[in-house]
Scaffold this motif. Structure first.
Motif, mmCIF file in Angstrom:
data_model
loop_
_atom_site.group_PDB
_atom_site.id
_atom_site.type_symbol
_atom_site.label_atom_id
_atom_site.label_comp_id
_atom_site.label_asym_id
_atom_site.label_seq_id
_atom_site.Cartn_x
_atom_site.Cartn_y
_atom_site.Cartn_z
ATOM 1 N N ALA A 138 0.850 -1.185 0.000
ATOM 2 C CA ALA A 138 0.000 0.000 0.000
ATOM 3 C C ALA A 138 0.888 1.237 0.000
ATOM 4 O O ALA A 138 2.102 1.165 0.203
ATOM 5 C CB ALA A 138 -0.907 -0.017 1.222
ATOM 6 N N GLY A 145 -4.362 1.681 4.916
ATOM 7 C CA GLY A 145 -5.481 1.876 4.000
ATOM 8 C C GLY A 145 -6.626 2.686 4.553
ATOM 9 O O GLY A 145 -7.712 2.716 3.957
ATOM 10 N N PHE A 148 -7.389 5.591 2.137
ATOM 11 C CA PHE A 148 -8.016 5.064 0.920
ATOM 12 C C PHE A 148 -9.479 4.716 1.187
ATOM 13 O O PHE A 148 -10.360 5.031 0.376
ATOM 14 C CB PHE A 148 -7.250 3.823 0.455
ATOM 15 C CG PHE A 148 -7.833 3.180 -0.769
ATOM 16 C CD1 PHE A 148 -7.456 3.606 -2.034
ATOM 17 C CD2 PHE A 148 -8.760 2.159 -0.667
ATOM 18 C CE1 PHE A 148 -7.999 3.018 -3.172
ATOM 19 C CE2 PHE A 148 -9.303 1.570 -1.794
ATOM 20 C CZ PHE A 148 -8.926 1.996 -3.055
ATOM 21 N N THR A 254 -12.371 -0.704 3.138
ATOM 22 C CA THR A 254 -11.398 -0.874 4.214
ATOM 23 C C THR A 254 -11.100 -2.340 4.503
ATOM 24 O O THR A 254 -10.349 -2.636 5.431
ATOM 25 C CB THR A 254 -11.907 -0.207 5.505
ATOM 26 O OG1 THR A 254 -13.173 -0.779 5.870
ATOM 27 C CG2 THR A 254 -12.089 1.291 5.302
ATOM 28 N N ARG A 281 -8.022 0.538 -6.929
ATOM 29 C CA ARG A 281 -6.900 -0.308 -6.511
ATOM 30 C C ARG A 281 -6.138 -0.824 -7.737
ATOM 31 O O ARG A 281 -4.908 -0.785 -7.783
ATOM 32 C CB ARG A 281 -7.410 -1.490 -5.696
ATOM 33 C CG ARG A 281 -7.928 -1.160 -4.305
ATOM 34 C CD ARG A 281 -8.078 -2.449 -3.491
ATOM 35 N NE ARG A 281 -8.812 -2.250 -2.267
ATOM 36 C CZ ARG A 281 -8.299 -1.763 -1.133
ATOM 37 N NH1 ARG A 281 -7.028 -1.407 -1.107
ATOM 38 N NH2 ARG A 281 -9.042 -1.636 -0.054
#
Length: 331
Positions: A138, A145, A148, A254, A281
């Motif tokens: 990541a 994350g 994100f 998540t 992603r």
């Protein structure tokens, strides 16, 4: 106080309470039931079969284990998004490969698995953990994350809000369509700029990431604008329930789709928020590997929104024609 007003107030209160319960269930239930369910991983090496049998015995149904010929093939499976992790068995002990860019939560669970594997081989719980290598990591500024995962909800909420404003303030369906497209383009460029430039949450090409975000925003706002054109203002509520209350909690932003209760994890990938997460992603971390499916989903939602706009336009034209036919002819 009029009884009709009291009844209306009671009805609103009951409806709001039910909506609150629905929101709590929608947002909290998936998180409370997170667990591995057929998470794809690969194994390789002389002890691959034994490791696969042990995983199935100790955690039945948790992993979908596939065998690869060597470590290079296992690494390729992670890079191509065919697996979340790999276990490489060697005479000196097992090694665990992860791809935290695909799911930091799954990578963390595989790290715990490394400890168990080493303990089993060493015959003692104090044995050192098997080495863990993050093959596709990541972003260094967002290793868990969290940032994100926080990107998805604003994209969905702003898309719904923009569609609602366009519906309420712009009578023309054609003009609403233009507004939705312009909003998506500007939103994609701006959101990608913040995510990459300021917050440093996503690597990869800026234009590619911006394009994904623009497509995701258009899928959301276009669907809601289309629903409102076809159903009237009630379409805004339908779109919010579908995309916000259902789509956002099931997006697996998540976690991972395989960690959510099924079939809800798979369903989430068929909705714009989940497809947007997967496409982001794939674009930012995996050079586009695994992007075909989520790209097709988002394109299908954009097409559905366009079809609903056409239906709404035809319905409005028919209504105007009916009114015109009923007007008395002027002498």
């Amino acid at each position: 106080m009029k009884s009709s007003l009291v009844q209306r107030a009671l009805g609103i209160a009951v409806g709001a309470a039910l909506l609150q319960l629905l929101m709590i269930t929608a947002f909290a239930w998936p998180s409370a039931r997170i667990a591995p369910r057929d998470v794809p991983i690969v194994v390789t090496g002389p002890g691959a079969a034994a490791v696969a049998d042990r995983l199935e015995r100790e955690q039945p149904g948790a992993f979908s284990v596939r065998t690869r010929r060597d470590e290079a093939a296992a690494r390729a499976a992670l890079a191509d998004r065919d697996a979340y992790g790999a276990i490489v068995t060697t005479p000196s002990g097992p090694k665990v490969l992860t791809a935290s860019a695909a799911s930091p939560m799954v990578a963390q669970q595989l790290g715990l698995m490394a400890q168990k594997l080493a303990a089993a081989q060493g015959g003692a719980s104090a044995a050192p953990a098997a080495p863990v290598q993050d093959v596709v990591a990541a972003d260094a500024d967002d290793p868990r994350g969290a940032g994100f995962g926080a990107l998805v909800l604003p994209l969905v909420m702003s898309g719904i809000a923009a569609a609602a404003l366009l519906t309420l303030a712009v009578p023309s369906i054609a003009a609403r369509t233009v507004g939705a497209v312009v909003f998506a383009v500007l939103g994609g460029l701006g959101s990608a700029g913040i995510a990459q430039g300021w917050l440093s949450l996503l690597p990869g090409s800026y234009l590619a990431v911006a394009g994904v975000m623009a497509l995701a925003i258009l899928a959301v706002s276009g669907t809601v604008v289309g629903l409102s054109a076809a159903l009237g203002r009630a379409g805004i509520g339908v779109g919010a329930l579908l995309l916000l209350l259902l789509g956002n909690p099931l997006s697996a932003a998540t976690s991972a789709p395989e960690l959510l209760p099924q079939p809800w994890g798979d369903l989430g990938q068929l909705l714009p928020p989940g497809a947007a997460v997967s496409l982001l992603r794939a674009t930012a971390f995996f050079d586009g590997a695994g992007s075909a499916g989520p790209l097709a989903v988002l394109a299908a939602w954009v097409a559905a929104g366009a079809a609903l706009l056409v239906v709404g336009g035809l319905r409005g034209r028919a209504a105007k024609q009916t009114v015109a036919e009923r007007e008395p002819v002027m002498a």
